[in-house]
Design a protein around this motif. Structure first.
Motif, PDB file in Angstrom:
ATOM      1  N   GLY A 192       5.181  84.721  71.461  1.00 49.51           N
ATOM      2  CA  GLY A 192       4.126  83.739  71.700  1.00 49.51           C
ATOM      3  C   GLY A 192       2.891  83.947  70.858  1.00 49.51           C
ATOM      4  N   ARG A 193       3.063  84.566  69.751  1.00 51.78           N
ATOM      5  CA  ARG A 193       1.913  84.811  68.877  1.00 51.78           C
ATOM      6  C   ARG A 193       1.397  83.487  68.320  1.00 51.78           C
ATOM      7  NH1 ARG A 193       1.882  88.726  63.496  1.00 51.78           N
ATOM      8  NH2 ARG A 193      -0.407  88.796  63.251  1.00 51.78           N
ATOM      9  N   PRO A 194       0.072  83.257  68.298  1.00 49.80           N
ATOM     10  CA  PRO A 194      -0.489  81.981  67.835  1.00 49.80           C
ATOM     11  C   PRO A 194      -0.167  81.723  66.352  1.00 49.80           C
ATOM     12  CG  PRO A 194      -2.118  83.228  69.059  1.00 49.80           C
ATOM     13  CD  PRO A 194      -0.975  84.152  68.832  1.00 49.80           C
ATOM     14  N   PHE A 195       0.034  80.451  66.067  1.00 49.40           N
ATOM     15  CA  PHE A 195       0.389  80.055  64.691  1.00 49.40           C
ATOM     16  C   PHE A 195      -0.674  80.471  63.668  1.00 49.40           C
ATOM     17  CE2 PHE A 195      -0.064  76.945  61.263  1.00 49.40           C
ATOM     18  CZ  PHE A 195       1.167  77.098  60.628  1.00 49.40           C
ATOM     19  N   PRO A 196      -2.024  80.271  63.961  1.00 49.21           N
ATOM     20  CA  PRO A 196      -3.031  80.631  62.950  1.00 49.21           C
ATOM     21  C   PRO A 196      -2.965  82.106  62.545  1.00 49.21           C
ATOM     22  CG  PRO A 196      -4.002  79.227  64.628  1.00 49.21           C
ATOM     23  CD  PRO A 196      -2.647  79.598  65.133  1.00 49.21           C
ATOM     24  N   GLU A 197      -2.675  82.983  63.547  1.00 51.69           N
ATOM     25  CA  GLU A 197      -2.592  84.403  63.207  1.00 51.69           C
ATOM     26  C   GLU A 197      -1.416  84.687  62.265  1.00 51.69           C
ATOM     27  OE1 GLU A 197      -2.421  86.950  66.557  1.00 51.69           O
ATOM     28  OE2 GLU A 197      -4.294  86.204  67.465  1.00 51.69           O
ATOM     29  N   ILE A 198      -0.288  84.014  62.580  1.00 56.63           N
ATOM     30  CA  ILE A 198       0.908  84.209  61.731  1.00 56.63           C
ATOM     31  C   ILE A 198       0.639  83.702  60.317  1.00 56.63           C
ATOM     32  CG2 ILE A 198       3.325  83.535  61.388  1.00 56.63           C
ATOM     33  CD1 ILE A 198       3.536  83.329  64.457  1.00 56.63           C
ATOM     34  N   LEU A 199       0.014  82.503  60.231  1.00 57.73           N
ATOM     35  CA  LEU A 199      -0.285  81.921  58.917  1.00 57.73           C
ATOM     36  C   LEU A 199      -1.210  82.840  58.125  1.00 57.73           C
ATOM     37  CD1 LEU A 199      -0.156  79.605  56.883  1.00 57.73           C
ATOM     38  CD2 LEU A 199      -2.056  78.510  58.128  1.00 57.73           C
ATOM     39  N   LYS A 200      -2.200  83.394  58.812  1.00 54.39           N
ATOM     40  CA  LYS A 200      -3.144  84.274  58.127  1.00 54.39           C
ATOM     41  C   LYS A 200      -2.434  85.515  57.586  1.00 54.39           C
ATOM     42  CE  LYS A 200      -7.692  86.406  58.779  1.00 54.39           C
ATOM     43  NZ  LYS A 200      -8.800  86.641  59.749  1.00 54.39           N
ATOM     44  N   GLU A 201      -1.478  86.037  58.377  1.00 52.45           N
ATOM     45  CA  GLU A 201      -0.735  87.214  57.928  1.00 52.45           C
ATOM     46  C   GLU A 201       0.121  86.900  56.705  1.00 52.45           C
ATOM     47  OE1 GLU A 201       2.914  89.690  59.752  1.00 52.45           O
ATOM     48  OE2 GLU A 201       1.099  89.649  61.009  1.00 52.45           O
ATOM     49  N   TRP A 202       0.756  85.704  56.705  1.00 52.75           N
ATOM     50  CA  TRP A 202       1.573  85.284  55.549  1.00 52.75           C
ATOM     51  C   TRP A 202       0.697  85.103  54.302  1.00 52.75           C
ATOM     52  CZ3 TRP A 202       6.657  82.339  55.667  1.00 52.75           C
ATOM     53  CH2 TRP A 202       7.485  82.779  56.699  1.00 52.75           C
ATOM     54  N   GLU A 203      -0.497  84.509  54.513  1.00 56.19           N
ATOM     55  CA  GLU A 203      -1.411  84.322  53.382  1.00 56.19           C
ATOM     56  C   GLU A 203      -1.840  85.663  52.800  1.00 56.19           C
ATOM     57  OE1 GLU A 203      -4.438  82.015  55.227  1.00 56.19           O
ATOM     58  OE2 GLU A 203      -3.542  80.077  54.659  1.00 56.19           O
ATOM     59  N   LYS A 204      -2.059  86.634  53.679  1.00 60.90           N
ATOM     60  CA  LYS A 204      -2.443  87.963  53.210  1.00 60.90           C
ATOM     61  C   LYS A 204      -1.309  88.589  52.393  1.00 60.90           C
ATOM     62  CE  LYS A 204      -4.181  92.405  54.907  1.00 60.90           C
ATOM     63  NZ  LYS A 204      -4.531  93.200  56.114  1.00 60.90           N
ATOM     64  N   GLU A 205      -0.059  88.399  52.856  1.00 61.35           N
ATOM     65  CA  GLU A 205       1.100  88.922  52.122  1.00 61.35           C
ATOM     66  C   GLU A 205       1.200  88.263  50.742  1.00 61.35           C
ATOM     67  OE1 GLU A 205       4.446  91.121  51.199  1.00 61.35           O
ATOM     68  OE2 GLU A 205       3.099  91.345  52.940  1.00 61.35           O
ATOM     69  N   TRP A 206       0.954  86.952  50.726  1.00 60.79           N
ATOM     70  CA  TRP A 206       1.005  86.230  49.436  1.00 60.79           C
ATOM     71  C   TRP A 206      -0.079  86.755  48.494  1.00 60.79           C
ATOM     72  CZ3 TRP A 206      -2.056  83.467  46.200  1.00 60.79           C
ATOM     73  CH2 TRP A 206      -1.411  82.716  45.200  1.00 60.79           C
ATOM     74  N   ASP A 207      -1.307  86.944  49.034  1.00 64.31           N
ATOM     75  CA  ASP A 207      -2.414  87.441  48.204  1.00 64.31           C
ATOM     76  C   ASP A 207      -2.069  88.796  47.589  1.00 64.31           C
ATOM     77  OD1 ASP A 207      -3.914  85.221  48.770  1.00 64.31           O
ATOM     78  OD2 ASP A 207      -5.032  86.158  50.426  1.00 64.31           O
ATOM     79  N   THR A 208      -1.401  89.631  48.351  1.00 63.09           N
ATOM     80  CA  THR A 208      -1.025  90.962  47.844  1.00 63.09           C
ATOM     81  C   THR A 208      -0.074  90.833  46.655  1.00 63.09           C
ATOM     82  OG1 THR A 208      -1.289  91.919  50.042  1.00 63.09           O
ATOM     83  CG2 THR A 208       0.040  93.166  48.441  1.00 63.09           C
ATOM     84  N   LEU A 209       0.918  89.971  46.816  1.00 56.61           N
ATOM     85  CA  LEU A 209       1.881  89.769  45.732  1.00 56.61           C
ATOM     86  C   LEU A 209       1.218  89.146  44.505  1.00 56.61           C
ATOM     87  CD1 LEU A 209       4.942  88.403  47.775  1.00 56.61           C
ATOM     88  CD2 LEU A 209       4.626  90.711  46.856  1.00 56.61           C
ATOM     89  N   TRP A 210       0.289  88.228  44.743  1.00 59.53           N
ATOM     90  CA  TRP A 210      -0.340  87.500  43.629  1.00 59.53           C
ATOM     91  C   TRP A 210      -1.267  88.403  42.813  1.00 59.53           C
ATOM     92  CZ3 TRP A 210       0.447  83.970  40.407  1.00 59.53           C
ATOM     93  CH2 TRP A 210      -0.557  83.348  39.680  1.00 59.53           C
ATOM     94  N   LYS A 211      -1.879  89.388  43.431  1.00 63.97           N
ATOM     95  CA  LYS A 211      -2.752  90.290  42.690  1.00 63.97           C
ATOM     96  C   LYS A 211      -2.006  90.979  41.550  1.00 63.97           C
ATOM     97  CE  LYS A 211      -6.135  91.350  46.312  1.00 63.97           C
ATOM     98  NZ  LYS A 211      -6.693  92.403  47.212  1.00 63.97           N
ATOM     99  N   VAL A 212      -0.747  91.241  41.781  1.00 61.71           N
ATOM    100  CA  VAL A 212       0.074  91.876  40.745  1.00 61.71           C
ATOM    101  C   VAL A 212       0.561  90.839  39.739  1.00 61.71           C
ATOM    102  CG1 VAL A 212       2.169  93.206  40.288  1.00 61.71           C
ATOM    103  CG2 VAL A 212       0.796  93.678  42.348  1.00 61.71           C
ATOM    104  N   ALA A 213       1.080  89.726  40.263  1.00 64.79           N
ATOM    105  CA  ALA A 213       1.691  88.710  39.393  1.00 64.79           C
ATOM    106  C   ALA A 213       0.679  88.015  38.493  1.00 64.79           C
ATOM    107  CB  ALA A 213       2.415  87.669  40.250  1.00 64.79           C
ATOM    108  N   GLN A 214      -0.568  87.872  38.939  1.00 65.84           N
ATOM    109  CA  GLN A 214      -1.543  87.110  38.171  1.00 65.84           C
ATOM    110  C   GLN A 214      -1.965  87.795  36.868  1.00 65.84           C
ATOM    111  OE1 GLN A 214      -5.216  86.552  40.275  1.00 65.84           O
ATOM    112  NE2 GLN A 214      -5.585  88.747  40.562  1.00 65.84           N
TER     113      GLN A 214
END
Length: 753
Positions: free
Chosen positions: A508-530
């Motif tokens: 039952g974890r709220p959607f905004p928290e999950i989205l924020k966690e996914w965005e953080k994961e994406w940001d981590t990957l992008w720091k390397v790829a960019q």
């Protein structure tokens, strides 16, 4: 007296004579002695005739050589002539032996008082005269060959050569002209001379002409060949002498300047040729006079230099050509027809070449020959082609700056935004990205992206289009590359976080928290790829945010509605179930519906869909993708998926329960194996024959574009992810099986949030 009585009297007379003679014992004794002596002579001669004597050698060799000359064909080959020579020697020796017996018999008849029979002489000499004589003459022939055969052949060959030289013939002028002209072959317009080696093709014919030799002894082949080659060299010499007299004219345009027509040039060259060439057919060898092949060469050279001298004149001046202002005005008056460069040059040639040719004819021919050259430029291929090529060459250079100026004007008027620093703004970038583009390769595609009116496009010339494409790609290529990297990271996050998402949904974890966690994961990957992306395109695109939000929301809502569903248990595609190389057209081998063996599946589908109907439906997606997954609702609450290429390859449909996401994905995967292989095979073949790119953009590489088209609210983003994973696995398996490079998958998902 009758014949019978006469015969009886003769017998009586002979009997009386024999009785009276036989009655003389001394006469009979002398006859026997003479017979014995004659037989001994015959036997001695037979024994002594083993081989030809030195005294006989010259005579026998001469006689054999005469026999060879009578039958040259039989004795022409030295090896093959040995057999007939032995036969002749045997025959000659047998005649000599028989003659000796006759001489001995004649002697015996003179010595004996009584008659001596020839047969008695032979019988007393040897019991088997015929057999012994044949054996002896055979030995004679065998032993005599070494001393007689070679000498006889030399005598015969020398005599035949003497006769050949006495009867030496030469070809007639007409026949020789015909043969030399034949060396030119099909190239009747040739104006370069024959080479000495070309005349070697006449050797076979000349051998039959020289002396009308017929068969000759093997020893004379070289002599006869030399006689024919000497004649050939004589012909070559006469030909080359003739050519040298006109060589400066033919090779170096040595004609007087005032001569401009081919008839004038020809007459001048022939006059010089005849002046320097003597004819004397009675001479040995004959002087043949001017060869027809040389006259033909003069005629062709005259035609060549008529055209070439006119071309030289035309290249040296431009007053016969249209002025540049005329060319520019003509192009601007009809930009639509002049838009493609090659069509523009053709149109300008059609309009300005006829008057240009007339002016050229007047300038070159003057009053006397103007009409002649006007007619020649219209009818003579060489002159017309030379003038046309020169005209097009000059005009094509003249219109380059004209068209470049027009291109700059059109670019400034319609495409100046391409030079602005803000280009490309994200909506334009998304437009091309969603089409699966890494660069712009088509002008209309670029114009669509820029909202350039279709009505104005036909007048945009080729150079403008190229300029716009190049300028656009300077910015689009790195921008599209950056967007592709960002979206690919969204897919990477999906794969990594989907299992955790199921746990989060169950807790039952709220959607905004999950989205924020996914965005953080994406940001981590992008720091390397960019780090591999130009600085301008390192910021996160709004499109990337939407794709990430869409992926999380649809998976989240799908798992809430179907808590048992999870994408982790996907069905792998086996290599041996992928399609093979087949024609890119739908036919009876393309599976229709679901080709699975389970009886339950068949019960669910009482009717197969029409292949033709599915192909017609797929045509709606032509130009949008290489393969289509089209989802729609069915009246019974289930859904239908249609798959195939827009032209019908691999077409099939399958029904499934949208509430059972995993089961549906597995069912789709099983049905998809062979059709997807067919699509991949067809895409690989098409990759070899891609249309040439209009713009010099980045190489598109090997790629396959799949459209996930959804027209039902029952199918959510989770289904898109599952199917995409199946397609990715299938592509890798297909590449491994076929030995080809796996194409890049471009996935277009239009599932609404």
């Amino acid at each position: 007296m009758n014949p019978l009585s006469k015969y009886a009297l003769c017998l009586l007379f002979l009997g009386v004579v024999n009785f009276s003679l036989g009655a003389d014992p001394k006469a009979e004794a002398k006859r026997m002695l003479t017979l014995r002596a004659a037989a001994e002579k015959a036997r001695t001669y037979l024994q002594e005739s083993a081989e030809v004597s030195e005294k006989q050698n010259d005579m026998v060799s001469t006689m054999l050589s005469k026999e060879m000359l009578k039958k040259v064909e039989k004795f022409s080959n030295k090896k093959d002539g040995q057999g007939p020579s032995k036969d002749w020697l045997s025959g000659w020796r047998l005649k000599e032996l028989e003659k000796s017996v006759d001489d001995t018999w004649d002697w015996a008849k003179e010595q004996s008082p009584l008659p001596v029979n020839r047969v008695d002489v032979i019988k007393r000499a040897t019991k088997k005269w015929a057999k012994d004589a044949q054996a002896k003459v055979g030995q004679f022939a065998e032993k005599s060959m070494a001393s007689v055969y070679d000498k006889a052949r030399r005598l015969a060959a020398d005599e035949q050569l003497r006769r050949l030289k006495q009867k030496l013939n030469y070809p007639s002028k007409d026949e020789l002209n015909k043969r030399i002209s034949g060396l030119i072959g099909r190239n009747k317009n040739r104006w370069s001379p024959l080479k000495s080696g070309d005349f070697e093709k006449l050797d076979g014919w000349l051998k039959t002409v020289v002396g009308k030799a017929g068969p000759v002894f093997e020893e004379l082949n070289k002599e006869v060949a030399k006689m024919s080659s000497d004649l050939r060299l004589e012909v070559v010499n006469q030909y080359q002498e003739q050519y040298k007299s006109i060589q400066p004219l033919v090779e170096k345009n040595g004609f007087p300047k005032e001569l401009i027509t081919k008839e004038q040039l020809k007459a001048h060259a022939l006059n010089l040729l005849n002046k320097n060439t003597q004819e004397n057919l009675a001479a040995k060898p004959p002087r043949y006079g001017v060869f027809l092949a040389v006259e033909n060469l003069v005629e062709n050279a005259a035609a060549h230099w008529e055209a070439k001298r006119m071309e030289i004149f035309a290249k040296a001046r431009t007053d016969w050509l249209p002025v540049k202002d005329q060319l520019e005005q003509t192009i601007r008056e009809d930009l639509v027809r002049h838009a493609p460069l090659k069509y523009s040059l053709t149109l300008l040639t059609e309009r300005f070449l006829p008057p240009a040719n007339e002016k050229l004819a007047s300038l070159y021919g003057g009053k006397k020959w103007a009409n002649y050259f006007k007619d020649a430029l219209a009818k003579q291929e060489v002159l017309r082609k030379n003038a046309t090529n020169l005209f097009r060459s000059v005009v094509s250079e003249w219109i380059k700056p004209i068209r470049e100026k027009i291109a700059e004007e059109q670019f400034a008027e319609h495409f100046s935004t391409l030079n602005e620093k803000v280009f490309p703004e994200e909506p334009i970038l998304v437009y091309f990205y969603q089409k699966g583009k890494k660069s712009v390769t088509d002008f209309n595609e670029l114009a669509d992206g820029l909202n350039f009116p279709a009505s104005d496009r036909p007048s945009v010339i080729e150079e403008t289009r190229m300029l716009a494409g190049d300028r656009a790609n300077q910015a689009l290529i790195p921008a599209l590359g950056a967007m592709d990297k960002q979206v690919s990271l969204v897919r990477a996050v999906e794969k990594k976080k989907t299992d955790q998402l199921k746990v989060d949904v169950e807790q039952g974890r709220p959607f905004p928290e999950i989205l924020k966690e996914w965005e953080k994961e994406w940001d981590t990957l992008w720091k390397v790829a960019q780090q591999k992306v130009p600085a301008r395109w390192r910021s996160k695109f709004n499109h990337t945010d939407k794709e990430l939000n869409k992926a999380v929301r649809q998976l989240y809502e799908g798992m809430q509605n179907n808590p048992e569903s999870t994408p982790k248990d996907t069905v792998a595609v086996k290599e041996d179930e992928l399609g093979e190389e087949q024609e890119d057209t739908p036919n009876e081998t393309v599976p229709v519906e679901n080709e699975q063996p389970e009886q339950e599946e068949k019960k669910e589908q009482p009717e197969q869909e029409s292949l033709q109907g599915m192909c017609e439906e797929l045509k709606l997606y032509i130009g949008l993708a290489d393969g289509v997954f089209a989802f729609s609702d069915l009246p019974d609450g289930k859904c239908r998926m249609l798959f195939g290429t827009p032209d019908g390859v691999g077409a099939f449909s399958v029904r499934f329960d949208p509430q059972q996401v995993e089961t549906a994905a597995s069912k789709i995967s099983e049905s998809l194996k062979k059709p997807l292989g067919l699509v991949l095979d067809g895409n690989a073949r098409m990759g070899v024959n891609r249309i040439l790119q209009l713009f010099r953009g980045e190489d598109q590489g090997s790629e396959i574009k799949m459209l996930f088209k959804v027209s039902t609210p029952a199918v959510r983003h989770q289904m898109s992810i599952l199917v995409r994973q199946q397609v990715e696995q299938a592509i890798q398996a297909w590449a491994k099986k076929s030995g080809r490079k796996a194409p890049d998958l471009i996935w277009q998902d239009d599932v609404e949030l």
